[in-house]
Design a protein around this motif. Structure first.
Motif, mmCIF file in Angstrom:
data_model
loop_
_atom_site.group_PDB
_atom_site.id
_atom_site.type_symbol
_atom_site.label_atom_id
_atom_site.label_comp_id
_atom_site.label_asym_id
_atom_site.label_seq_id
_atom_site.Cartn_x
_atom_site.Cartn_y
_atom_site.Cartn_z
ATOM 1 N N PHE A 253 10.373 -1.267 3.530
ATOM 2 C CA PHE A 253 10.174 -0.302 4.603
ATOM 3 C C PHE A 253 10.703 1.043 4.147
ATOM 4 C CE2 PHE A 253 11.819 1.680 8.662
ATOM 5 C CZ PHE A 253 10.575 2.067 9.134
ATOM 6 N N LYS B 84 9.429 -7.555 1.035
ATOM 7 C CA LYS B 84 8.965 -6.605 2.038
ATOM 8 C C LYS B 84 9.772 -5.310 1.921
ATOM 9 C CE LYS B 84 9.304 -9.530 5.571
ATOM 10 N NZ LYS B 84 9.157 -10.042 6.964
ATOM 11 N N THR C 104 5.393 0.348 5.870
ATOM 12 C CA THR C 104 5.787 -0.905 5.228
ATOM 13 C C THR C 104 4.838 -1.236 4.086
ATOM 14 O OG1 THR C 104 4.437 -2.412 6.572
ATOM 15 C CG2 THR C 104 6.590 -1.759 7.464
#
Length: 239
Positions: free
Chosen positions: A189, A187, A180
């Motif tokens: 990932f 955010k 991450t």
């Protein structure tokens, strides 16, 4: 939650092995299990106008899932920059498999994102190295895939904010397969598995990771900061 799944949608049209596994495209396979998880999901593909990522689509996206492999260079700079800015503004981004080389991911990482690779039907074992992380919810100690494309270190990415999975391959290599990053208010990932000639996205554990990641990546009313010249909040006393 509003999710957009983006895919080049080239391999499925050119390779019967891929179309047999994903007859409606990798994007629809992913969109299907995300819809079953209760999300509002739309799809977009490379050859649509604006690569399917119009302002209306992007402004209606909480989390963008990106799969790419053979046509990274065909994604326009304008669209890549627009997606990058939306991530900085708070849109979640899930980067799958060969999308490590996508313009969007490289812009956000600031590195080459290069790695070793091999297509040789390696068994892959993805070890959970952060069992407290919400992306690992519902999993065992590891995920085992009978056959996958090998990715090996060194993976030229910045040090991740969190390392979630580390893969071991039958040929001996290891790889940081789930990581991450935070960029601006967004955010990100990165999740390694998903080579197009294997039925990876039909694997329930892989689906669970992506479902968990979408929930994790969503931005829910976090503070928006102002930048630049700022007026004082209180009166400044004169010395």
């Amino acid at each position: 939650m509003k999710v957009t799944v983006w895919n080049e949608y080239r391999h499925e049209k050119e390779n019967t092995t891929v179309s047999d596994i994903y007859p409606d495209g990798i994007h629809e396979a992913i969109a299907g299990f995300l819809r079953e998880d209760g999300h509002v999901v739309q799809t977009a593909t490379l050859d649509e106008p604006s690569h399917g990522l119009t302002d209306d689509v992007l402004n209606d996206t909480d989390v963008l899932v990106w799969w790419g492999h053979k046509a990274h260079d065909e994604v326009s700079e304008e669209i890549a920059e627009k997606v990058k800015q939306l991530v900085l503004d708070g849109m979640g981004l899930i980067v799958l498999h060969s999308a490590h080389f996508s313009k969007v991911f490289k812009k956000l990482m600031g590195t080459t994102c290069d790695l070793k690779w091999r297509e040789a039907d390696d068994k892959e074992r993805l070890w959970v190295v952060d069992p407290t992380h919400p992306i690992t919810e519902g999993l065992g100690q590891y995920i085992e895939l009978e056959k996958e494309e090998m990715y090996g270190e060194h993976f030229d990415i910045p040090v991740p904010d969190e390392l979630i999975f580390v893969s071991w391959f039958e040929g001996g290599e290891v790889f940081r397969s789930g990581a991450t990053f935070k960029r601006g208010n967004g955010k990100i990932f990165y999740f390694r598995p998903g080579h197009e000639t294997y039925p990876t996205y039909h694997n329930e554990a892989i689906q669970q990771v992506i479902k968990n990641a979408v929930k994790w990546a969503a931005n829910t009313h976090t503070p928006k900061h102002m930048y630049g010249n700022a007026k004082p909040l209180e009166q400044i006393s004169k010395k």
